[in-house]
Design a protein around this motif. Structure first.
Motif, PDB file in Angstrom:
ATOM      1  N   PHE A  25     -12.910   1.237  24.835  1.00 43.56           N
ATOM      2  CA  PHE A  25     -13.688   2.132  25.699  1.00 43.56           C
ATOM      3  C   PHE A  25     -15.103   1.610  25.898  1.00 43.56           C
ATOM      4  N   LEU A  26     -15.624   0.833  24.939  1.00 44.67           N
ATOM      5  CA  LEU A  26     -16.937   0.223  25.129  1.00 44.67           C
ATOM      6  C   LEU A  26     -16.846  -0.947  26.104  1.00 44.67           C
ATOM      7  N   LYS A  27     -15.771  -1.715  26.023  1.00 48.46           N
ATOM      8  CA  LYS A  27     -15.577  -2.806  26.978  1.00 48.46           C
ATOM      9  C   LYS A  27     -15.523  -2.252  28.400  1.00 48.46           C
ATOM     10  N   GLU A  28     -14.861  -1.111  28.551  1.00 49.14           N
ATOM     11  CA  GLU A  28     -14.776  -0.477  29.862  1.00 49.14           C
ATOM     12  C   GLU A  28     -16.144   0.039  30.297  1.00 49.14           C
ATOM     13  N   LEU A  29     -16.888   0.613  29.356  1.00 52.99           N
ATOM     14  CA  LEU A  29     -18.222   1.148  29.662  1.00 52.99           C
ATOM     15  C   LEU A  29     -19.150   0.061  30.181  1.00 52.99           C
ATOM     16  N   PHE A  30     -19.068  -1.112  29.573  1.00 53.17           N
ATOM     17  CA  PHE A  30     -19.974  -2.211  29.924  1.00 53.17           C
ATOM     18  C   PHE A  30     -19.330  -3.244  30.845  1.00 53.17           C
ATOM     19  N   GLY A  54     -13.517  14.065  28.870  1.00 58.29           N
ATOM     20  CA  GLY A  54     -12.983  12.708  28.919  1.00 58.29           C
ATOM     21  C   GLY A  54     -14.051  11.637  28.832  1.00 58.29           C
ATOM     22  N   LYS A  55     -15.305  12.042  28.759  1.00 54.83           N
ATOM     23  CA  LYS A  55     -16.395  11.087  28.635  1.00 54.83           C
ATOM     24  C   LYS A  55     -16.490  10.589  27.186  1.00 54.83           C
ATOM     25  N   SER A  62     -16.004  13.651  14.182  1.00 54.03           N
ATOM     26  CA  SER A  62     -15.216  12.731  15.015  1.00 54.03           C
ATOM     27  C   SER A  62     -13.778  13.212  15.141  1.00 54.03           C
ATOM     28  N   ASN A  63     -13.224  13.773  14.064  1.00 55.12           N
ATOM     29  CA  ASN A  63     -11.840  14.242  14.115  1.00 55.12           C
ATOM     30  C   ASN A  63     -11.662  15.412  15.077  1.00 55.12           C
ATOM     31  N   LYS A  64     -12.660  16.269  15.186  1.00 52.18           N
ATOM     32  CA  LYS A  64     -12.573  17.378  16.144  1.00 52.18           C
ATOM     33  C   LYS A  64     -12.388  16.847  17.562  1.00 52.18           C
ATOM     34  N   ILE A  65     -13.143  15.826  17.901  1.00 54.14           N
ATOM     35  CA  ILE A  65     -13.084  15.256  19.247  1.00 54.14           C
ATOM     36  C   ILE A  65     -11.764  14.526  19.467  1.00 54.14           C
ATOM     37  N   ILE A  66     -11.355  13.741  18.487  1.00 54.41           N
ATOM     38  CA  ILE A  66     -10.115  12.972  18.609  1.00 54.41           C
ATOM     39  C   ILE A  66      -8.907  13.896  18.715  1.00 54.41           C
ATOM     40  N   LYS A  67      -8.877  14.951  17.898  1.00 55.95           N
ATOM     41  CA  LYS A  67      -7.755  15.893  17.929  1.00 55.95           C
ATOM     42  C   LYS A  67      -7.710  16.678  19.227  1.00 55.95           C
ATOM     43  N   ASP A 118     -10.389   9.952  22.162  1.00 54.93           N
ATOM     44  CA  ASP A 118     -10.698   9.032  21.060  1.00 54.93           C
ATOM     45  C   ASP A 118     -11.930   8.172  21.334  1.00 54.93           C
ATOM     46  N   LYS A 119     -12.679   8.536  22.369  1.00 54.97           N
ATOM     47  CA  LYS A 119     -13.877   7.763  22.733  1.00 54.97           C
ATOM     48  C   LYS A 119     -15.097   8.367  22.037  1.00 54.97           C
ATOM     49  N   VAL A 120     -15.231   8.023  20.760  1.00 57.02           N
ATOM     50  CA  VAL A 120     -16.262   8.630  19.916  1.00 57.02           C
ATOM     51  C   VAL A 120     -17.187   7.563  19.348  1.00 57.02           C
TER      52      VAL A 120
END
Length: 273
Positions: free
Chosen positions: A4-9, A132-133, A152-157, A161-163
């Motif tokens: 997701f960082l590769k996509e961001l940059f 989705g950000k 982080s688990n709250k967001i992933i669940k 998974d972009k944390v």
């Protein structure tokens, strides 16, 4: 680097072995200031092949004094963040404070930042996740790196998974912070990129004057130690004249000092790879 960082940059040419940078003024003060800082930092990062995300708060909700500057207006500030994104083809980030703000801010920015003192707010984390950000959660001044796995688990669940997790120091008495660098590898063990906030970790909050103090002369020390202990990215608030900044000027890096600092940090990164 995480996908997701590769996509961001993706729109930037950079050295994948470099750390990434999140930098900009504390708050959107004016169009001139935002565009000038974005242009200078963008050009520096392009020369040094550092992946770059522009940061500015569209509104400051967490101020010590009720008389402190909070912003120029939400819509105007968000439009300026969008303008930075479009003009320089770089990602942008801002912080949000309530669940209702998440979907609104997500229309303008690429990364939603969760302030440290709100890192345990489940409704806020879930609302950010649902956009989705990418969600960058700052570690609370009262929280251990190990305990940040719950954030982080709250967001992933919630299906995102972009944390990113950001270290920004822990409270040390009433008016100071201290950085425990064990938190960087500990949070990396949660399987997410970890950022060091090199400026807020040097704050001196809760001053009797109602204005937060800081130790900006230690920014280089904090940044070097963060790179040496494995930080994937750095967060640095910067301003052409911190003494005139409308928020957090006491712990900002003077913009003219940024390039030389980044060159030193690239050398540290190469030495520890």
């Amino acid at each position: 680097m995480k996908d997701f960082l590769k996509e961001l940059f993706a729109g930037q040419q950079y050295n994948e072995n470099n750390f990434f940078l999140i930098a900009g003024p504390c708050v959107v003060e004016s169009e001139t200031l935002v565009m000038d800082i974005a242009k200078k930092v963008f050009e520096i990062c392009k020369r040094l092949q550092i992946p770059y995300t522009f940061k500015a708060s569209y509104r400051k909700a967490n101020r010590t004094s009720g008389d402190s500057f909070t912003g120029i207006g939400d819509e105007e500030a968000m439009q300026l963040l969008k303008k930075v994104k479009e003009k320089f083809s770089i990602p942008v980030t801002t912080d949000i404070h309530t669940a209702e703000e998440a979907a609104v801010a997500a229309q303008y920015v690429d990364v939603l930042q969760i302030p440290a003192f709100l890192c345990r707010q489940t409704d806020l984390l879930l609302a950010a996740a649902r956009t989705g950000k990418i969600v960058n959660v700052k570690k609370g001044q009262f929280v251990s790196g190990e305990a940040m796995k719950f954030a982080s688990n709250k967001i992933i669940k919630a299906g995102n998974d972009k944390v990113i997790l950001t270290e920004r120091g822990n409270s040390f008495g009433y008016t100071d912070l201290i950085v425990d660098y064990r938190n960087i590898p500990i949070m990396k063990n949660h399987g997410v990129p970890v950022v060091m906030d090199c400026t807020h970790s040097l704050q001196q909050p809760n001053q009797s004057s109602g204005v937060t103090g800081g130790n900006p002369q230690m920014i280089e020390t904090v940044a070097k130690a963060a790179i040496a202990t494995g930080a994937d990215g750095l967060f640095i608030e910067t301003h052409p004249d911190p003494s005139c900044a409308l928020s957090d000027g006491a712990n900002m890096l003077k913009l003219d000092l940024l390039e030389e600092l980044l060159k030193k940090l690239i050398a540290v990164r190469k030495a520890v790879l």
